[in-house]
Write an enzyme that holds these catalytic residues in place. Sequence first.
Site, PDB file in Angstrom:
ATOM      1  N   CYS A  21       3.182   1.014  -7.638  1.00 15.61           N
ATOM      2  CA  CYS A  21       3.365   2.402  -7.782  1.00 15.61           C
ATOM      3  C   CYS A  21       3.041   2.591  -9.262  1.00 15.61           C
ATOM      4  O   CYS A  21       1.827   2.536  -9.681  1.00 15.61           O
ATOM      5  CB  CYS A  21       4.653   2.803  -7.680  1.00 15.61           C
ATOM      6  SG  CYS A  21       4.994   4.525  -7.817  1.00 15.61           S
ATOM      7  N   HIS A  80       5.798   1.718  -1.892  1.00 14.85           N
ATOM      8  CA  HIS A  80       6.473   0.878  -2.453  1.00 14.85           C
ATOM      9  C   HIS A  80       6.490  -0.218  -1.261  1.00 14.85           C
ATOM     10  O   HIS A  80       7.449  -0.306  -0.460  1.00 14.85           O
ATOM     11  CB  HIS A  80       7.769   1.580  -2.527  1.00 14.85           C
ATOM     12  CG  HIS A  80       7.581   2.077  -4.065  1.00 14.85           C
ATOM     13  ND1 HIS A  80       8.065   1.312  -5.089  1.00 14.85           N
ATOM     14  CD2 HIS A  80       7.119   3.399  -4.570  1.00 14.85           C
ATOM     15  CE1 HIS A  80       8.166   2.183  -5.974  1.00 14.85           C
ATOM     16  NE2 HIS A  80       7.525   3.314  -5.788  1.00 14.85           N
ATOM     17  N   GLU A 117       7.520  -3.143  -1.172  1.00 11.59           N
ATOM     18  CA  GLU A 117       8.902  -4.108  -1.369  1.00 11.59           C
ATOM     19  C   GLU A 117       9.907  -3.218  -0.587  1.00 11.59           C
ATOM     20  O   GLU A 117      10.912  -4.210  -0.273  1.00 11.59           O
ATOM     21  CB  GLU A 117       9.375  -4.078  -2.874  1.00 11.59           C
ATOM     22  CG  GLU A 117       9.957  -2.930  -3.346  1.00 11.59           C
ATOM     23  CD  GLU A 117       9.190  -1.696  -3.783  1.00 11.59           C
ATOM     24  OE1 GLU A 117       9.582  -0.811  -4.289  1.00 11.59           O
ATOM     25  OE2 GLU A 117       7.946  -1.916  -3.793  1.00 11.59           O
TER      26      GLU A 117
END
Length: 259
Positions: free
Chosen positions: A111, A215, A217
């Site tokens: 990001c 994202h 993660e």
Amino acid sequence: MRPLIGIPCHAGVGAESDRPIFYNNIAYIRAVEAAGGVPILIPILDDLAGLQTLLPRLDGLLLSGGIDLHPRHYNEEPHPMLGKTNPQLDDLELELVRWVVRENLPTIGICRGMQMLNVALGGSLYQDLEAQYPQSLKHPNWELPRNQIVHRINVQEESRMATILGKYDLGVNSLHHQAVKEPGSGVIISGRAEDGVAELLEIPDHRFMLAAQCHPEEIWNDEPAWKNLFGAFIEECSQPVVKQLHAMDTVLEVSARTA
């Protein structure tokens, strides 16, 4: 030995103590740990010379999501829709990018981290997609769960990202209102959303420098492609460092003078 992965902190205020703190989301920590790395948070130092003690110990760098970069770093005036910025955080991360370029250290951007890599290499950003790229999808879906898939991206065939992810088309979450506009020196956009917004980035001249606008993660547990990305990153961080000087050094020097 498991590789040591630096993750820059953000500055904030503790919800219970109301005291200034440095922090980052636990999802980054868990993704790195699950892939086999040992994460360490890097505070925003008043004196960046202190990084010279820490950085030689790192095996890789993860630039996380967060607040907006100040547009002065790409020679623009602030747009009315520009969000919160932090000059000290910008300076810290720009210094970190200079380091990983010089030392040829594996790096992944997420990001804001993707945007930081692009700007550090001389590129620019849309300061607000809705205002400056009106044909775009709704990319800032902050009201939704962070792991909710909201649109799909097309991955460029024969790119390093395609090789690692193992897919040319996959769904992503979307939690950003800024994005890469003009790619920096040596930057390849290797994935885009249906509206053309840059979603994946890589720098072929570097040993391992890849980035995602989404994202991963938050969704690697549900989508094996993103687990592959973290796995490839940690695997590369486990290899001996091979120093490599190239044209990006000149770009970084110019960026440092104009910042």
